[in-house]
Design a protein around this motif. Structure first.
Motif, PDB file in Angstrom:
ATOM      1  N   UNK A 123      36.316  56.180  81.237  1.00  0.00           N
ATOM      2  CA  UNK A 123      35.644  56.243  79.935  1.00  0.00           C
ATOM      3  C   UNK A 123      36.621  56.234  78.761  1.00  0.00           C
ATOM      4  N   UNK A 124      37.918  56.448  79.015  1.00  0.00           N
ATOM      5  CA  UNK A 124      38.878  56.491  77.907  1.00  0.00           C
ATOM      6  C   UNK A 124      39.087  55.097  77.328  1.00  0.00           C
ATOM      7  N   UNK A 125      38.725  54.926  76.071  1.00  0.00           N
ATOM      8  CA  UNK A 125      38.783  53.606  75.443  1.00  0.00           C
ATOM      9  C   UNK A 125      40.208  53.081  75.351  1.00  0.00           C
ATOM     10  N   UNK A 126      41.145  53.979  75.100  1.00  0.00           N
ATOM     11  CA  UNK A 126      42.535  53.548  74.978  1.00  0.00           C
ATOM     12  C   UNK A 126      43.026  52.909  76.273  1.00  0.00           C
ATOM     13  N   UNK A 127      42.717  53.526  77.406  1.00  0.00           N
ATOM     14  CA  UNK A 127      43.145  52.981  78.691  1.00  0.00           C
ATOM     15  C   UNK A 127      42.455  51.647  78.984  1.00  0.00           C
ATOM     16  N   UNK A 128      41.163  51.560  78.654  1.00  0.00           N
ATOM     17  CA  UNK A 128      40.422  50.317  78.910  1.00  0.00           C
ATOM     18  C   UNK A 128      40.971  49.184  78.066  1.00  0.00           C
ATOM     19  N   UNK A 129      41.214  49.453  76.767  1.00  0.00           N
ATOM     20  CA  UNK A 129      41.761  48.400  75.899  1.00  0.00           C
ATOM     21  C   UNK A 129      43.117  47.920  76.397  1.00  0.00           C
ATOM     22  N   UNK A 130      43.974  48.876  76.794  1.00  0.00           N
ATOM     23  CA  UNK A 130      45.305  48.500  77.282  1.00  0.00           C
ATOM     24  C   UNK A 130      45.209  47.668  78.557  1.00  0.00           C
ATOM     25  N   UNK A 131      44.255  47.994  79.422  1.00  0.00           N
ATOM     26  CA  UNK A 131      44.115  47.250  80.670  1.00  0.00           C
ATOM     27  C   UNK A 131      43.620  45.832  80.411  1.00  0.00           C
ATOM     28  N   UNK A 132      42.656  45.669  79.522  1.00  0.00           N
ATOM     29  CA  UNK A 132      42.183  44.318  79.185  1.00  0.00           C
ATOM     30  C   UNK A 132      43.298  43.492  78.574  1.00  0.00           C
ATOM     31  N   UNK A 133      44.128  44.119  77.742  1.00  0.00           N
ATOM     32  CA  UNK A 133      45.260  43.399  77.154  1.00  0.00           C
ATOM     33  C   UNK A 133      46.255  42.978  78.229  1.00  0.00           C
ATOM     34  N   UNK A 134      46.493  43.849  79.210  1.00  0.00           N
ATOM     35  CA  UNK A 134      47.413  43.519  80.301  1.00  0.00           C
ATOM     36  C   UNK A 134      46.887  42.342  81.110  1.00  0.00           C
ATOM     37  N   UNK A 135      45.619  42.365  81.468  1.00  0.00           N
ATOM     38  CA  UNK A 135      45.042  41.270  82.252  1.00  0.00           C
ATOM     39  C   UNK A 135      45.119  39.968  81.467  1.00  0.00           C
ATOM     40  N   UNK A 136      44.884  40.054  80.160  1.00  0.00           N
ATOM     41  CA  UNK A 136      44.976  38.849  79.335  1.00  0.00           C
ATOM     42  C   UNK A 136      46.368  38.250  79.364  1.00  0.00           C
ATOM     43  N   UNK A 137      47.399  39.081  79.306  1.00  0.00           N
ATOM     44  CA  UNK A 137      48.779  38.576  79.337  1.00  0.00           C
ATOM     45  C   UNK A 137      49.112  37.960  80.695  1.00  0.00           C
ATOM     46  N   UNK A 138      48.668  38.620  81.759  1.00  0.00           N
ATOM     47  CA  UNK A 138      48.954  38.098  83.103  1.00  0.00           C
ATOM     48  C   UNK A 138      48.267  36.753  83.310  1.00  0.00           C
ATOM     49  N   UNK A 139      47.002  36.642  82.866  1.00  0.00           N
ATOM     50  CA  UNK A 139      46.279  35.378  83.045  1.00  0.00           C
ATOM     51  C   UNK A 139      46.861  34.264  82.185  1.00  0.00           C
ATOM     52  N   UNK A 140      47.394  34.616  81.039  1.00  0.00           N
ATOM     53  CA  UNK A 140      48.040  33.591  80.205  1.00  0.00           C
ATOM     54  C   UNK A 140      49.270  33.041  80.903  1.00  0.00           C
ATOM     55  N   UNK A 141      49.925  33.884  81.720  1.00  0.00           N
ATOM     56  CA  UNK A 141      51.115  33.450  82.441  1.00  0.00           C
ATOM     57  C   UNK A 141      50.773  32.860  83.802  1.00  0.00           C
ATOM     58  N   UNK A 142      49.716  33.393  84.436  1.00  0.00           N
ATOM     59  CA  UNK A 142      49.329  32.937  85.771  1.00  0.00           C
ATOM     60  C   UNK A 142      47.839  32.614  85.794  1.00  0.00           C
ATOM     61  N   UNK A 143      47.412  31.467  85.297  1.00  0.00           N
ATOM     62  CA  UNK A 143      45.978  31.123  85.259  1.00  0.00           C
ATOM     63  C   UNK A 143      45.331  31.137  86.640  1.00  0.00           C
ATOM     64  N   UNK A 144      46.103  30.885  87.677  1.00  0.00           N
ATOM     65  CA  UNK A 144      45.535  30.849  89.018  1.00  0.00           C
ATOM     66  C   UNK A 144      45.063  32.194  89.520  1.00  0.00           C
ATOM     67  N   UNK A 145      45.428  33.287  88.841  1.00  0.00           N
ATOM     68  CA  UNK A 145      45.005  34.616  89.273  1.00  0.00           C
ATOM     69  C   UNK A 145      43.612  34.972  88.771  1.00  0.00           C
ATOM     70  N   UNK A 146      42.978  34.062  88.012  1.00  0.00           N
ATOM     71  CA  UNK A 146      41.671  34.369  87.413  1.00  0.00           C
ATOM     72  C   UNK A 146      40.623  34.678  88.473  1.00  0.00           C
ATOM     73  N   UNK A 147      40.669  33.992  89.609  1.00  0.00           N
ATOM     74  CA  UNK A 147      39.664  34.201  90.644  1.00  0.00           C
ATOM     75  C   UNK A 147      39.650  35.620  91.169  1.00  0.00           C
ATOM     76  N   UNK A 148      40.805  36.285  91.177  1.00  0.00           N
ATOM     77  CA  UNK A 148      40.865  37.667  91.652  1.00  0.00           C
ATOM     78  C   UNK A 148      40.678  38.672  90.526  1.00  0.00           C
ATOM     79  N   UNK A 149      41.187  38.337  89.341  1.00  0.00           N
ATOM     80  CA  UNK A 149      41.196  39.325  88.264  1.00  0.00           C
ATOM     81  C   UNK A 149      39.891  39.381  87.475  1.00  0.00           C
ATOM     82  N   UNK A 150      39.239  38.241  87.235  1.00  0.00           N
ATOM     83  CA  UNK A 150      38.047  38.256  86.388  1.00  0.00           C
ATOM     84  C   UNK A 150      36.899  39.076  86.978  1.00  0.00           C
ATOM     85  N   UNK A 151      36.644  39.037  88.296  1.00  0.00           N
ATOM     86  CA  UNK A 151      35.595  39.933  88.823  1.00  0.00           C
ATOM     87  C   UNK A 151      35.885  41.406  88.552  1.00  0.00           C
TER      88      UNK A 151
END
Length: 699
Positions: A123-151
């Motif tokens: 429920x902590x918004x700070x942790x959720x925002x940071x995690x979404x930002x991390x996933x966004x950076x990883x997907x920008x670098x590794x688009x092929x990981x979308x199949x595992x990360x987006x779900x």
């Protein structure tokens, strides 16, 4: 250690080297302790979780040891588990570690997906925002990981914060082309968790893959109305009675206490010698046997009656406490507790004699109420035994008889027919229209120039009102109910131990009971806990719902402690289920409490969100809509109001309420992306979906 001493994490004095984590680091650096072993122990302890105070020592030790990249990589599964389940501070550290490793490409995609699911469930918004930002950076670098990360990202679709839902939806939208049809359908199914405000955007994103089912008509879900439970008869044998006295925590269970007290009186009347012998065997080293001053100031619960059975009480002391009244400046909860003390001293004086065959005031229902016809029958038995009722016992019995009971009229006639003073008193009490009531008000901050009244409890005035019959006919301990206390603000500075016994004193007068509870609820601050415990009994009591009840609920919803707020939420929902909740009145009381800072918006929003999540969206909107409409216009909006608007918008979207709220247009017309403006626009849009209807008043 499961619970290490807290001082292990604090410096000793002002010298930083006198600090246990620093000492452990020094021992590691000197080779006295094995570095890998210490790291393993600390990380393992963090992974087991628990209260933050028990995790400070291993967390600070890990920070001071400053593990290198290789040591961090070796423990990636542990960091993932800690980020998902540990307290916020510890989870934040684990997330920082994993962000650092992921930025270097050292976290496998599978581990990152597992971490994302766990963190986005928090429920902590700070942790959720940071995690979404991390996933966004990883997907920008590794688009092929979308199949595992987006779900895993869709876990945020069910977040209570619609802003975080929007961020997650946009992240999915940016990388949707990189997934196959199977994953796309999975993502579209998860979109059903989104708030209605994002359904249109989700429909445009997923198109034909999103096939929303037609929403069923909205139905308000409220808890079942709790039924009145009969109080079981007292123990049938002396052995059973003594077992109850020894085992049960009577001060915390009013029903068990009343049964035990009545059973003790009944058995002592039948065979005092047998009871005396059993009590001596059960309490061989009782404090009243050892200390002559044990009962000097208080009755010590049912112990004083046990001492009365054994003949250990000083008659002068007993008579003093039986006839003791109140000072005009006594606090309300002292007055409530003194009613019980008066009954106990009276029972201690009369137990085992023909003057007290049984108690008139023993409740017939778990709320403390007495069935009027049952009380008439008890008085009939007293008449047949030629016994005059004990004053405190009779007074408490009268206070427990609900005037609104369907049998009250018949009981009044039968009581009159008894031909006794007690019968006529009961009949007059049942026929009296004006209940023993109270009014509450608050002094303005500038009303008393001689006192500095900053806190709300210092400005609360409770007036029990004038009731001549109570002042003239009731024992001294009860006369405050007729207006014997001064109507002035008073703050209590002592511990409150027997709050569980307050509600049964006034089970037939809910408004007066609420007024007595208010000083505790209004003054609950800091580390105060348990202030709302009597609210459950309050809403199950009889009598009208007036301002005192609404203020008690409002203060409970704004309590510091989450458990206190949860009890207040339950009380509000039960009152709504009984059809007795004045939602508009509660919202208006909350409005001025929020405006002056006595109720923090974030705490109220948390309580309202909890109530709405049970399915009572209409009830919560009725309260919040009235709050928003009554909130005074200010040049600067109340800080934290955006959280309340978010809950209100969610309720409107789900229950389909329509209408206008004064002042909402002004909040929504501003420019910017603050939560206040975003949620105001969202609420305004939800209210304007369809034909205008008047604001809901009740659920």
């Amino acid at each position: 250690m499961a619970e290490p001493p807290e001082r292990l994490t604090r410096p000793v004095g002002r010298r930083p080297e006198r600090h246990w984590p620093s000492a452990l680091r020094t021992l590691v650096e000197e080779g006295v302790l094995d570095r890998t072993r210490v790291l393993d122990l600390c990380v393992s302890r963090l992974l087991r979780g628990g209260l933050l105070r028990n995790l400070r020592l291993p967390l600070e030790t890990v920070r001071l040891l400053a593990p290198d990249a290789e040591e961090l990589r070796a423990r990636i599964p542990d960091w993932v588990g800690i980020a998902a389940d540990a307290p916020s501070v510890v989870a934040g550290y684990a997330q920082d570690v994993l962000v650092e490793l992921a930025s270097a490409g050292s976290v496998p995609v599978g581990a990152l997906a597992e971490m994302t699911s766990g963190v986005l469930f928090r429920t902590e918004k700070k942790l959720v925002r940071a995690q979404l930002a991390l996933v966004g950076k990883v997907l920008a670098r590794e688009p092929g990981a979308a199949g595992e990360l987006l779900p895993a990202v869709t876990e945020a679709f069910g977040n209570e914060d619609t802003d975080l839902q929007e961020r997650a939806l946009k992240l999915v939208g940016r990388h949707l082309d990189a997934v196959d049809e199977g994953v796309r359908r999975e993502l579209a199914e998860a979109a059903g968790l989104l708030s209605p405000t994002h359904r249109q955007a989700a429909g445009e994103l997923f198109g034909a893959d999103l096939e929303p089912e037609p929403a069923p008509p909205y139905e308000e879900i409220l808890p079942p109305v709790p039924g009145a439970q009969l109080v079981p008869p007292p123990a049938t044998t002396v052995e059973e009675l003594v077992a109850e006295l020894v085992v049960k925590r009577l001060s915390e269970d009013p029903v068990a206490f009343e049964r035990a007290l009545d059973g003790l009186v009944r058995h002592a009347h039948r065979d005092r010698a047998a009871v005396e012998e059993a009590v001596r065997e059960a309490f061989p080293s009782a404090p009243w046997e050892q200390r002559t001053h044990y009962f000097t100031h208080t009755a010590q619960g049912i112990h004083v009656v046990l001492a009365g059975v054994l003949g250990l009480l000083d008659p002068t002391l007993v008579e003093f406490h039986r006839t003791k009244g109140h000072g005009a400046d006594s606090c309300l909860h002292q007055a409530l507790s003194a009613v019980l003390d008066a009954r106990l001293w009276e029972a201690a004086a009369l137990v085992g004699t023909d003057a007290l065959p049984f108690l008139l005031a023993t409740p017939t229902w778990h709320t403390g109420a007495i069935d009027p016809l049952v009380l008439v029958e008890r008085l009939r038995q007293y008449r047949e035994a030629d016994v005059e009722p004990a004053p405190a016992d009779l007074a408490q019995a009268l206070l427990r008889v609900p005037r609104a009971d369907p049998s009250a009229g018949r009981a009044a006639g039968e009581a009159d027919a008894l031909g006794t003073a007690a019968g006529r008193g009961l009949a007059a009490w049942l026929r009296e229209e004006a209940a023993v009531g109270a009014t509450v008000r608050f002094l303005r901050r500038d009303e008393d120039k001689t006192l500095r009244r900053y806190h709300l409890v210092d400005r609360l005035v409770v007036d029990a009102g004038e009731h001549r019959a109570v002042r003239a006919e009731f024992p001294p301990a009860f006369q405050w109910l007729g207006g014997a206390l001064e109507a002035t603000p008073r703050r209590c500075h002592h511990w409150i131990e027997d709050r569980a016994q307050w509600a049964p004193v006034l089970p037939a007068d809910r408004e007066l009971l609420a007024a007595c509870l208010l000083p505790t609820l209004v003054g609950a601050e800091g580390d105060a806990r348990g202030a709302t415990e009597p609210l459950t009994a309050l809403v199950e009591a009889e009598g009208p719902v007036g301002r005192a009840v609404l203020l008690a609920l409002a203060c409970g919803l704004g309590c510091v402690d989450a458990d206190d707020r949860l009890r207040a939420v339950d009380a509000v929902l039960v009152l709504a289920a009984r059809g007795e909740l004045d939602a508009r009145g509660l919202g208006e009381e909350l409005a001025w409490l929020v405006a002056e800072g006595s109720v923090k918006p974030n705490r109220l929003a948390d309580a309202a969100r909890t109530a709405a999540a049970t399915g009572a969206y209409g009830t919560v909107w009725a309260i919040l809509g009235a709050l928003l409409a009554a909130l005074p216009a200010q040049a600067k909006p109340v800080r934290g109001l955006g959280e309340i608007l978010a809950v209100a918008a969610d309720c409107v979207e789900r229950c389909g309420a329509r209408g206008e709220v004064s002042g909402l247009d002004a909040l929504a017309s501003g420019r910017g992306s603050s939560q206040l403006m975003v949620q105001a626009k969202r609420l305004l849009s939800a209210l304007h979906q369809g034909a205008d209807q008047p604001l809901t008043e009740t659920a």
